[in-house]
Design an enzyme around this catalytic site. Sequence first.
Site, PDB file in Angstrom:
ATOM      1  N   SER A 141       0.562  -0.858   0.404  1.00 40.19           N
ATOM      2  CA  SER A 141       0.094   0.220   0.468  1.00 40.19           C
ATOM      3  C   SER A 141       1.204   0.730   0.472  1.00 40.19           C
ATOM      4  O   SER A 141       1.951   1.222  -0.080  1.00 40.19           O
ATOM      5  CB  SER A 141      -0.968   0.114   1.112  1.00 40.19           C
ATOM      6  OG  SER A 141      -1.389   1.078   1.239  1.00 40.19           O
ATOM      7  N   TYR A 154      -2.535  -2.073  10.191  1.00 44.32           N
ATOM      8  CA  TYR A 154      -2.280  -1.717   8.624  1.00 44.32           C
ATOM      9  C   TYR A 154      -0.833  -1.294   7.849  1.00 44.32           C
ATOM     10  O   TYR A 154       0.139  -2.220   7.485  1.00 44.32           O
ATOM     11  CB  TYR A 154      -3.596  -1.030   7.673  1.00 44.32           C
ATOM     12  CG  TYR A 154      -3.517  -1.431   6.130  1.00 44.32           C
ATOM     13  CD1 TYR A 154      -3.913  -2.195   6.130  1.00 44.32           C
ATOM     14  CD2 TYR A 154      -3.140  -0.316   5.488  1.00 44.32           C
ATOM     15  CE1 TYR A 154      -4.198  -2.435   4.392  1.00 44.32           C
ATOM     16  CE2 TYR A 154      -3.346  -0.268   4.214  1.00 44.32           C
ATOM     17  CZ  TYR A 154      -3.456  -1.467   3.663  1.00 44.32           C
ATOM     18  OH  TYR A 154      -3.921  -1.189   2.506  1.00 44.32           O
TER      19      TYR A 154
END
Length: 253
Positions: A141, A154
């Site tokens: 990401s 995350y």
Amino acid sequence: MRLKGKVALITGGTSGIGSATAVRFGKEGASVVITGRNPERGAEVVADIEATGAEAMFIQSDVRLADDCRRAVEETLARFGKIDVLFNNAGVFHPKTVPDCTEEEWDETIDSSLKGAFLMSKYALPSMIEQGSGSIIHTSSGWGILGGNEAASYCAAKGGLVVMAKAMAMDHGKHGIRVNCVCPGDVLTPMLYDDAEKRGMTWAGYEASAVQRPLGRIGTVDEIADAVLFLASDESSFVTGESLVVDGGGVAG
């Protein structure tokens, strides 16, 4: 037909980026195996892949479990005889700060993204080493590079994937194996709608935040699939250890 004759194994392949990439790989000539926990969705994606004229198979599997990962690789090899592309795409997202994140949420995030990629790679690599080629792609990401708000677990998982890809690239380049990350920004997936809900935001408000990035919008799953296809194909034959950011300029800004 950039993947003609190749076999691809995709985790988290029953929705979002995973399913879009699976169908795209099928259109490009690959035989595609997808894994996930929902057999109904798995069957739907397999039908979509087969509609492209490609062979496809669904394996019910939880990437957090070593036995499931080993079985997914073994069943892929039993059916198709090789694995040319491994796309480690499974993951979850909990929008929490460190104090707010429970131990269970932390473990689920790390195990689904980082540990899952480790386990799938662990079991797929021996066959790739034996054949002297392969492309492994992790879904990281933009927040795996810069970090983000209310996403501690995350960011930890996705940041770990970025550095793990570099380490794997160094270890396995001599075997003809390339390892890279694709790093999406906000993309229209079920996970994004879930994030908006968990943050207590309206979808309109969430979409409005997208104008703050250079391209001024949220991305699509097909745009990410295009990037994964590049990393999977021979077009990226001299690319390894890299993190390809596909986020409309969010990290650049």
